[in-house]
Design a protein around this motif. Structure first.
Motif, PDB file in Angstrom:
ATOM      1  N   VAL A   1       0.821  -1.211   0.000  1.00 49.72           N
ATOM      2  CA  VAL A   1       0.000   0.000   0.000  1.00 49.72           C
ATOM      3  C   VAL A   1       0.856   1.264   0.000  1.00 49.72           C
ATOM      4  CG1 VAL A   1      -1.740   1.303   1.275  1.00 49.72           C
ATOM      5  CG2 VAL A   1      -1.922  -1.182   1.120  1.00 49.72           C
ATOM      6  N   GLU A   2       1.925   1.270   0.772  1.00 48.49           N
ATOM      7  CA  GLU A   2       2.737   2.488   0.940  1.00 48.49           C
ATOM      8  C   GLU A   2       3.377   2.954  -0.364  1.00 48.49           C
ATOM      9  OE1 GLU A   2       5.557   2.276   4.057  1.00 48.49           O
ATOM     10  OE2 GLU A   2       4.069   1.983   5.636  1.00 48.49           O
ATOM     11  N   SER A   3       3.881   2.031  -1.160  1.00 48.89           N
ATOM     12  CA  SER A   3       4.597   2.424  -2.374  1.00 48.89           C
ATOM     13  C   SER A   3       3.753   2.335  -3.639  1.00 48.89           C
ATOM     14  CB  SER A   3       5.854   1.556  -2.535  1.00 48.89           C
ATOM     15  OG  SER A   3       5.493   0.189  -2.685  1.00 48.89           O
ATOM     16  N   SER A   4       2.491   1.939  -3.519  1.00 47.75           N
ATOM     17  CA  SER A   4       1.650   1.773  -4.708  1.00 47.75           C
ATOM     18  C   SER A   4       1.281   3.120  -5.314  1.00 47.75           C
ATOM     19  CB  SER A   4       0.379   0.993  -4.357  1.00 47.75           C
ATOM     20  OG  SER A   4      -0.371   1.687  -3.388  1.00 47.75           O
ATOM     21  N   GLU A   5       1.034   3.113  -6.608  1.00 48.66           N
ATOM     22  CA  GLU A   5       0.654   4.328  -7.312  1.00 48.66           C
ATOM     23  C   GLU A   5      -0.782   4.742  -6.988  1.00 48.66           C
ATOM     24  OE1 GLU A   5       1.146   3.414 -11.412  1.00 48.66           O
ATOM     25  OE2 GLU A   5       3.263   2.831 -11.209  1.00 48.66           O
TER      26      GLU A   5
ATOM     27  N   ALA B   1       1.849  -6.312  -9.073  1.00 49.65           N
ATOM     28  CA  ALA B   1       2.898  -5.494  -9.690  1.00 49.65           C
ATOM     29  C   ALA B   1       3.262  -4.278  -8.838  1.00 49.65           C
ATOM     30  CB  ALA B   1       2.449  -5.038 -11.084  1.00 49.65           C
ATOM     31  N   GLY B   2       2.559  -4.085  -7.740  1.00 46.08           N
ATOM     32  CA  GLY B   2       2.860  -2.960  -6.864  1.00 46.08           C
ATOM     33  C   GLY B   2       2.243  -1.648  -7.295  1.00 46.08           C
ATOM     34  N   LYS B   3       1.352  -1.692  -8.277  1.00 45.84           N
ATOM     35  CA  LYS B   3       0.725  -0.458  -8.772  1.00 45.84           C
ATOM     36  C   LYS B   3      -0.483  -0.049  -7.938  1.00 45.84           C
ATOM     37  CE  LYS B   3       2.088  -1.315 -13.594  1.00 45.84           C
ATOM     38  NZ  LYS B   3       1.577  -1.522 -14.976  1.00 45.84           N
ATOM     39  N   VAL B   4      -1.171  -1.035  -7.379  1.00 48.20           N
ATOM     40  CA  VAL B   4      -2.391  -0.782  -6.614  1.00 48.20           C
ATOM     41  C   VAL B   4      -2.270  -1.433  -5.238  1.00 48.20           C
ATOM     42  CG1 VAL B   4      -4.873  -1.256  -6.442  1.00 48.20           C
ATOM     43  CG2 VAL B   4      -3.888  -0.567  -8.632  1.00 48.20           C
ATOM     44  N   GLY B   5      -2.699  -0.710  -4.226  1.00 48.90           N
ATOM     45  CA  GLY B   5      -2.794  -1.253  -2.878  1.00 48.90           C
ATOM     46  C   GLY B   5      -4.199  -1.048  -2.354  1.00 48.90           C
ATOM     47  N   ILE B   6      -4.642  -1.958  -1.512  1.00 49.52           N
ATOM     48  CA  ILE B   6      -5.974  -1.857  -0.922  1.00 49.52           C
ATOM     49  C   ILE B   6      -5.828  -1.784   0.594  1.00 49.52           C
ATOM     50  CG2 ILE B   6      -8.182  -3.031  -0.547  1.00 49.52           C
ATOM     51  CD1 ILE B   6      -7.941  -4.268  -3.289  1.00 49.52           C
TER      52      ILE B   6
END
Length: 404
Positions: free
Chosen positions: A343-347, A382-387
């Motif tokens: 979540v912290e690094s997601s876009e 892929a680290g683009k989205v966090g929930i």
């Protein structure tokens, strides 16, 4: 190859015991069997099942969920309700659970049987060994009596349970064991469901979080929980009468108890943008008048705790009201935020929350969040989205504040 059925009572007791079994029997097939008709209430049963399933998934062990045979268990321990912990009731309880486990073991072609109950310091190892060997011999099985607590097993269990962020229950699950543990109190929150919904800090809210986490992890997505404590509140009872007639009503969260009965007269009606406020000629209570009866979520924590009733009855000055209210403040209530993916690094961050009002409204369904996971699975990986699923949203958005 040996085939071992492992009776499992909860995630915490299994998190080290299953690892120990895999280590000691590397060439054997392990099958977990969650069977706990002794657990009260059923929501607690489901919560322990989910944590058991998470542990088995981590270790690649198949786990079968047994039926919630509450009637069978109650009839089996009838007359033993007042037995002490580790007494005859526990012996019968072990026999019920291990007998059913042996039946399943035989059906699945297993030749060995064991139980992670031998991990628990609250259980008598020798009694478990005796019951297990008796039951196993009746079904042509070998019982593995393993003292998982030896050689620092308890410490290893606690460490692994903490790392896995497992729910750590505070009673064995049995109602008759819980009553003396709570000193036969008239009010035992573990056995009470306070609403139709998932109130902030409730077992139902925690179960919702654990269901989401199990689904995400079963799909290979990493999750993290962050617990936070807060001052909780529960409505225990309330009465609202207007001109001697009972009136349907709600109570604003964090309204304090009214001592005795407050009998007063409406002294003033004040117009607000979305509702009216009825002030009384004595006491600090107020009545919010809405066009439609519903609970009001709090966007900010309540600092002032005067009692506030919510009605859809159109009051007028001079009306006589009678109010009763009993509530409870809990200084050490716990909730959690659930983070799915990085979540912290997601876009992009998708935000939900886990609690509802007492009627089950103003919240999300499990299907809503599962759909969001499914629709964004590739981007989450892929680290683009966090929930993130916040706890305690509707009574001051405390989960969001806990991260600051």
């Amino acid at each position: 190859m040996d085939k071992i059925l492992v009776h499992i009572c909860c995630g915490v007791d299994s998190v080290y015991a299953l690892r120990k079994l895999k280590e000691d029997f590397p060439n054997s097939e392990l099958i977990g069997y969650f069977y706990d008709p002794n657990i009260h209430p059923e929501e607690e049963f489901e919560l322990r099942w989910i944590e058991t399933k998470r542990v088995c998934n981590q270790l690649g062990i198949e786990c079968i969920k047994g039926d919630y045979d509450l009637d069978l268990w109650l009839s089996s321990v009838k007359g033993l309700e007042n037995e002490p912990e580790r007494g005859e009731r526990c012996t019968v309880c072990h026999d019920v659970r291990l007998t059913k486990s042996a039946e399943i073991a035989k059906e699945l072609g297993c030749n060995k049987l064991t139980t992670v109950l031998m991990m628990s310091p609250k259980k008598d190892f020798e009694v478990l060994k005796e019951v297990g060997e008796k039951v196993a011999s009746e079904y042509g099985l070998e019982f593995l009596a393993i003292d998982f607590r030896k050689n620092g097993g308890t410490e290893k269990m606690n460490k692994l349970a903490k790392e896995s962020e497992l729910y750590h229950q505070n009673y064995c699950g049995c109602i008759f064991g819980l009553l003396p543990q709570r000193q036969f109190s008239d009010f035992i929150p573990e056995l009470i469901t306070f609403s139709k919904g998932r109130l902030a800090g409730s077992r139902e809210e925690l179960l919702f979080i654990k269901q989401i986490r199990l689904y995400a992890e079963s799909n290979g997505i990493k999750c993290k929980e962050k617990d936070f404590s807060f001052i909780g509140w529960r409505l225990l009872s309330s009465v609202c009468k207007v001109n001697k007639d009972y009136v349907n009503h709600k109570v604003l969260p964090y309204s304090r108890t009214i001592k005795g009965v407050l009998r007063a007269i409406v002294s003033k009606i004040e117009e607000r943008e979305d509702f009216k406020i009825a002030y009384l000629n004595k006491g600090n209570a107020k009545i919010y008048i809405l066009n439609e009866l519903k609970e009001l979520p709090l966007s900010e924590p309540r600092i002032f705790t005067d009692p506030v009733f919510i009605v859809d009855t159109q009051l007028k000055e001079g009306d006589k009201v009678e109010l009763q209210l009993k509530s409870e403040f809990i200084p050490d209530m716990v909730s959690q935020n659930l983070y799915i993916g990085d979540v912290e690094s997601s876009e992009r961050k998708l935000e939900f929350y886990s609690d509802t009002d007492s009627d089950g409204n103003n919240g999300y369904r499990l299907e809503d969040i599962i759909s969001a996971i499914d629709e964004n699975k590739e981007d989450i990986e892929a680290g683009k989205v966090g929930i993130v699923v916040y706890g305690v949203e509707l009574v001051g958005r405390l989960g969001r504040r806990a991260i600051s």
